[in-house]
Design an enzyme around this catalytic site. Structure first.
Site, PDB file in Angstrom:
ATOM      1  N   ALA A 222       0.854   8.249  -9.403  1.00 11.01           N
ATOM      2  CA  ALA A 222      -0.067   7.965  -8.301  1.00 11.01           C
ATOM      3  C   ALA A 222      -0.826   9.209  -7.842  1.00 11.01           C
ATOM      4  CB  ALA A 222       0.708   7.350  -7.139  1.00 11.01           C
TER       5      ALA A 222
ATOM      6  N   GLY B  73      -0.088   1.553  -4.854  1.00  8.95           N
ATOM      7  CA  GLY B  73      -1.042   0.605  -4.276  1.00  8.95           C
ATOM      8  C   GLY B  73      -2.281   1.316  -3.752  1.00  8.95           C
TER       9      GLY B  73
ATOM     10  N   ARG C  46       2.454  -5.343   5.608  1.00  8.46           N
ATOM     11  CA  ARG C  46       3.236  -6.077   6.621  1.00  8.46           C
ATOM     12  C   ARG C  46       3.053  -5.491   8.003  1.00  8.46           C
ATOM     13  NH1 ARG C  46       8.927  -6.045   3.658  1.00  8.46           N
ATOM     14  NH2 ARG C  46       8.397  -3.853   3.837  1.00  8.46           N
TER      15      ARG C  46
ATOM     16  N   LYS D 201      11.862   2.333 -19.279  1.00 10.86           N
ATOM     17  CA  LYS D 201      11.626   3.774 -19.372  1.00 10.86           C
ATOM     18  C   LYS D 201      12.141   4.514 -18.142  1.00 10.86           C
ATOM     19  CE  LYS D 201       8.791   4.951 -16.324  1.00 10.86           C
ATOM     20  NZ  LYS D 201       7.784   4.600 -15.465  1.00 10.86           N
TER      21      LYS D 201
ATOM     22  N   ASN E 278      11.881   8.761 -10.509  1.00 11.86           N
ATOM     23  CA  ASN E 278      13.101   8.576 -11.295  1.00 11.86           C
ATOM     24  C   ASN E 278      13.583   9.898 -11.893  1.00 11.86           C
ATOM     25  OD1 ASN E 278      13.589   5.504 -11.296  1.00 11.86           O
ATOM     26  ND2 ASN E 278      11.412   5.703 -11.710  1.00 11.86           N
TER      27      ASN E 278
ATOM     28  N   ILE F  71       0.820  -1.202   0.000  1.00 13.08           N
ATOM     29  CA  ILE F  71       0.000   0.000   0.000  1.00 13.08           C
ATOM     30  C   ILE F  71       0.861   1.262   0.000  1.00 13.08           C
ATOM     31  CG2 ILE F  71      -0.392  -0.108   2.503  1.00 13.08           C
ATOM     32  CD1 ILE F  71      -3.203   0.623   0.021  1.00 13.08           C
TER      33      ILE F  71
END
Length: 354
Positions: A159, A23, A41, A210, A275, A19
């Site tokens: 996101a 996620g 976790r 990419k 990135n 998550i």
């Protein structure tokens, strides 16, 4: 709690494994149409989701519940979306393997690679890294579990924009039509389009490769270079992606689609990309260690550059952008010097792969 779904006829929840920011975005998209159960976790994260519908300051839909038990997730869900960084992917699949069955469907969203070495072998003591030593995440799932119906989610899926419900699209790639259809059924909405592709490895490699070009694009911006240079990098980057991607088993058409050129153009111009941000900060003079230490989530491109560099050496393949970026990341090479090398690189044909 897991077993009650097994016996009842009510709709099964859809699973999300991991998550992080992506996620969370996918969980919210899925929750528009379905109950969603996420695996994390950390019990603290699980409690925050169940009690306050929050994760790391991000709001999650009310229909999303969480568990820290892989068995509960696998019992409750037939379809699951693994959204974990590549560095932890294999380990999590090994944890889940005892509870996964051939009826499960896994659609992952991880744009990274995993090493596949014999016991006792490490990168350091390997003479050669060939294609069989490098796994995309669908290959990891095949190695570590009994699941066959595997898909991959790729494309320009920043996101933050997904969490804001901005318009966007994704590719669901799979060898199985039924996986593509399920992905479309679960994710498609008024603001989100889902395309299908049968070349899963090509789509995975698009998303993976990419990230290398995105770091380079960030570095160009960090150096204050203009749009002509960016256009040059993106188009030569595209050629390099296809050259490498074909060598590693992907089809050219996948690299020219949404998961390839679509994601490349997005990531190479976006301060929202990890990135790109990494490359930008490198060009501004920060060290790799310092940048990594204060990034909230890992930039997959770092590990990718490392693995692809070893693959290039072992297979006698050339990829000038990747080779020079490796020097910048790991050998203290100045970004300016790397750029000069690239400008002098002796290739004068524009396109030779179609």
């Amino acid at each position: 709690m897991g077993m009650s779904w097994k016996k009842s006829s009510e709709a099964r929840p859809v699973g999300v494994i991991g998550i992080g920011s992506f996620g969370a975005a996918i969980a919210n998209l899925l929750a528009e149409k379905n109950e969603v159960m996420v695996y994390a976790r950390d019990q603290g994260v699980v409690d925050a989701i169940n009690e306050r519908h929050m994760v790391k300051g991000r709001k999650l839909a009310e229909r999303i519940m969480a568990t820290s038990d892989p068995e509960i997730l696998c019992e409750a869900c037939d379809i699951m979306f693994p959204m974990i960084p590549s560095a932890a992917f294999r380990e999590v699949m090994v944890q889940f393997a005892p509870f996964l069955h051939p009826y499960h469907m896994l659609i992952h969203g991880t744009k990274g690679l995993s090493l596949n070495l014999a016991a006792g072998k490490t990168l350091e003591n390997m003479a050669e890294i060939k294609r069989e030593h490098i796994c995309t995440m669908s290959e990891v799932i095949l190695q570590e579990t009994v699941v066959e119906r595997i898909g991959c989610l790729a494309g320009p899926n920043l996101a933050k924009e997904l969490l804001e419900d901005q318009p966007g699209a994704t590719v669901v790639a799979s060898r199985y039509d039924e996986v593509i259809r399920e992905g479309q059924r679960l994710l498609r909405s008024d603001n989100f389009q889902v395309y299908g592709n049968s070349d899963i490895v090509g789509v995975e490699l698009s998303g993976v490769l990419k990230n290398i070009i995105a770091i380079a694009a960030g570095a160009l911006s960090g150096m204050g270079l203009g749009d002509n240079a960016k256009g040059l990098l993106v188009s030569r980057g595209m050629v390099e992606m296809i050259h490498l991607g074909n060598a590693m088993g992907g089809e050219t058409k996948s690299f020219l689609g949404l998961a390839g050129i679509g994601d490349l153009v997005t990531t190479c111009n976006s301060t929202l990309s990890r990135n790109y941000t990494l490359g930008y900060r490198l060009a501004k003079g920060e060290s790799l260690d310092d940048i990594v230490a204060n990034m909230e989530e890992v930039a997959e491109g770092i590990n990718t550059v490392k693995l692809i560099k070893l693959y290039l050496e072992s297979t006698d393949t050339r990829a000038p952008i990747t080779e020079n970026l490796y020097k910048v990341l790991f050998e203290g090479f100045k970004v300016e010097t790397a750029l000069q090398y690239l400008m002098k690189y002796p290739i004068y044909t524009d396109i030779n792969f179609l």
